[in-house]
Scaffold this motif. Structure first.
Motif, mmCIF file in Angstrom:
data_model
loop_
_atom_site.group_PDB
_atom_site.id
_atom_site.type_symbol
_atom_site.label_atom_id
_atom_site.label_comp_id
_atom_site.label_asym_id
_atom_site.label_seq_id
_atom_site.Cartn_x
_atom_site.Cartn_y
_atom_site.Cartn_z
ATOM 1 N N ARG A 43 -48.205 -4.595 -2.227
ATOM 2 C CA ARG A 43 -48.874 -3.654 -1.327
ATOM 3 C C ARG A 43 -49.636 -2.583 -2.107
ATOM 4 N N ALA A 44 -49.074 -2.142 -3.232
ATOM 5 C CA ALA A 44 -49.640 -1.014 -3.982
ATOM 6 C C ALA A 44 -50.868 -1.400 -4.793
ATOM 7 N N GLY A 45 -50.925 -2.609 -5.297
ATOM 8 C CA GLY A 45 -52.025 -3.019 -6.154
ATOM 9 C C GLY A 45 -51.522 -3.374 -7.535
ATOM 10 N N LYS A 46 -52.451 -3.649 -8.449
ATOM 11 C CA LYS A 46 -52.077 -4.150 -9.764
ATOM 12 C C LYS A 46 -51.910 -3.054 -10.803
ATOM 13 N N LYS A 49 -53.925 0.242 -12.279
ATOM 14 C CA LYS A 49 -55.027 0.449 -11.350
ATOM 15 C C LYS A 49 -54.551 0.663 -9.916
ATOM 16 N N ALA A 50 -53.266 0.508 -9.676
ATOM 17 C CA ALA A 50 -52.709 0.709 -8.342
ATOM 18 C C ALA A 50 -52.778 2.183 -7.969
ATOM 19 N N GLY A 51 -52.795 2.463 -6.682
ATOM 20 C CA GLY A 51 -52.783 3.843 -6.219
ATOM 21 C C GLY A 51 -51.420 4.488 -6.402
ATOM 22 N N VAL A 52 -50.383 3.681 -6.221
ATOM 23 C CA VAL A 52 -48.997 4.142 -6.365
ATOM 24 C C VAL A 52 -48.291 3.192 -7.327
ATOM 25 N N GLY A 53 -47.604 3.753 -8.304
ATOM 26 C CA GLY A 53 -46.864 2.933 -9.254
ATOM 27 C C GLY A 53 -45.473 2.613 -8.721
ATOM 28 N N VAL A 54 -45.094 1.355 -8.774
ATOM 29 C CA VAL A 54 -43.756 0.929 -8.365
ATOM 30 C C VAL A 54 -43.031 0.508 -9.639
ATOM 31 N N VAL A 55 -41.973 1.244 -9.973
ATOM 32 C CA VAL A 55 -41.258 1.025 -11.221
ATOM 33 C C VAL A 55 -39.818 0.640 -10.928
ATOM 34 N N GLU A 56 -39.395 -0.489 -11.481
ATOM 35 C CA GLU A 56 -37.999 -0.905 -11.355
ATOM 36 C C GLU A 56 -37.205 -0.220 -12.460
ATOM 37 N N THR A 57 -36.127 0.454 -12.072
ATOM 38 C CA THR A 57 -35.317 1.204 -13.025
ATOM 39 C C THR A 57 -34.006 0.476 -13.277
ATOM 40 N N ARG A 58 -33.195 1.061 -14.129
ATOM 41 C CA ARG A 58 -31.821 0.613 -14.270
ATOM 42 C C ARG A 58 -31.050 1.172 -13.084
ATOM 43 N N CYS A 59 -29.756 1.026 -13.084
ATOM 44 C CA CYS A 59 -28.929 1.494 -11.979
ATOM 45 C C CYS A 59 -29.110 2.998 -11.760
ATOM 46 N N LEU A 60 -29.353 3.387 -10.513
ATOM 47 C CA LEU A 60 -29.513 4.795 -10.164
ATOM 48 C C LEU A 60 -28.185 5.446 -9.760
ATOM 49 N N LYS A 61 -27.114 4.683 -9.780
ATOM 50 C CA LYS A 61 -25.745 5.173 -9.554
ATOM 51 C C LYS A 61 -25.454 5.635 -8.123
ATOM 52 N N LEU A 62 -26.256 5.221 -7.148
ATOM 53 C CA LEU A 62 -25.924 5.504 -5.753
ATOM 54 C C LEU A 62 -25.129 4.335 -5.176
ATOM 55 N N CYS A 63 -25.535 3.123 -5.475
ATOM 56 C CA CYS A 63 -24.833 1.886 -5.145
ATOM 57 C C CYS A 63 -24.436 1.734 -3.674
ATOM 58 N N PRO A 64 -25.424 1.711 -2.756
ATOM 59 C CA PRO A 64 -25.097 1.463 -1.352
ATOM 60 C C PRO A 64 -24.712 0.001 -1.148
ATOM 61 N N LYS A 65 -23.894 -0.259 -0.155
ATOM 62 C CA LYS A 65 -23.508 -1.645 0.149
ATOM 63 C C LYS A 65 -24.665 -2.336 0.866
ATOM 64 N N ILE A 88 -41.700 -4.306 5.482
ATOM 65 C CA ILE A 88 -42.329 -3.769 4.278
ATOM 66 C C ILE A 88 -43.381 -2.717 4.641
ATOM 67 N N GLU A 89 -44.000 -2.854 5.812
ATOM 68 C CA GLU A 89 -44.983 -1.872 6.254
ATOM 69 C C GLU A 89 -44.335 -0.500 6.424
ATOM 70 N N ALA A 90 -43.127 -0.477 6.995
ATOM 71 C CA ALA A 90 -42.411 0.782 7.211
ATOM 72 C C ALA A 90 -41.986 1.412 5.884
ATOM 73 N N ILE A 91 -41.510 0.587 4.974
ATOM 74 C CA ILE A 91 -41.085 1.094 3.657
ATOM 75 C C ILE A 91 -42.297 1.643 2.911
ATOM 76 N N ALA A 92 -43.381 0.874 2.901
ATOM 77 C CA ALA A 92 -44.598 1.282 2.193
ATOM 78 C C ALA A 92 -45.145 2.589 2.761
ATOM 79 N N ALA A 93 -45.156 2.726 4.069
ATOM 80 C CA ALA A 93 -45.648 3.958 4.695
ATOM 81 C C ALA A 93 -44.763 5.142 4.304
ATOM 82 N N ARG A 94 -43.459 4.924 4.251
ATOM 83 C CA ARG A 94 -42.503 5.999 3.930
ATOM 84 C C ARG A 94 -42.689 6.527 2.509
ATOM 85 N N VAL A 95 -43.094 5.648 1.585
ATOM 86 C CA VAL A 95 -43.253 6.060 0.181
ATOM 87 C C VAL A 95 -44.711 6.296 -0.214
#
Length: 103
Positions: A43-46, A49-65, A88-95
């Motif tokens: 959704r964000a682009g490549k 050059k994307a408008g929004v960067g989507v970065v996968e991190t290591r564990c953020l330590k919240l760990c929801p089920k 995905i439309e709702a998630i993308a709009a939220r971020v």
């Protein structure tokens, strides 16, 4: 000396917990056949050059089920807990990722 590399056109960055994403697996996208990271990146682009960067991190330590932790760089105090199958439309709009036809 610290330098600034102005290579990207990002206006925001979205952090997605890699551990949560692996646990939930392919449960996002139009046909629920993509990981959350992949669906948001589409959704964000490549890359830089994307408008929004989507970065996968290591564990953020919240760990929801049975959900994925997401941090919107515009509001880092409010962490999102995204259940599988969420549109995905709702998630993308939220971020702050523009709709596909406007990207």
């Amino acid at each position: 000396m610290i330098r600034v590399a102005k290579k990207g056109g990002w206006t925001n960055v979205v952090l997605v917990c890699g551990k949560c994403a692996r646990k939930v697996g392919k449960a996002f996208g139009p046909e629920e056949d993509q990981t959350l990271v992949k669906a948001l990146r589409r959704r964000a682009g490549k890359g830089r050059k994307a408008g929004v960067g989507v970065v996968e991190t290591r564990c953020l330590k919240l760990c929801p089920k049975n959900a994925v932790t997401v941090v919107d760089g515009r509001d880092p105090a409010a962490w999102l807990v995204v259940p599988p199958g969420e549109p995905i439309e709702a998630i993308a709009a939220r971020v702050g990722i523009a709709p596909a036809d406007q990207a």
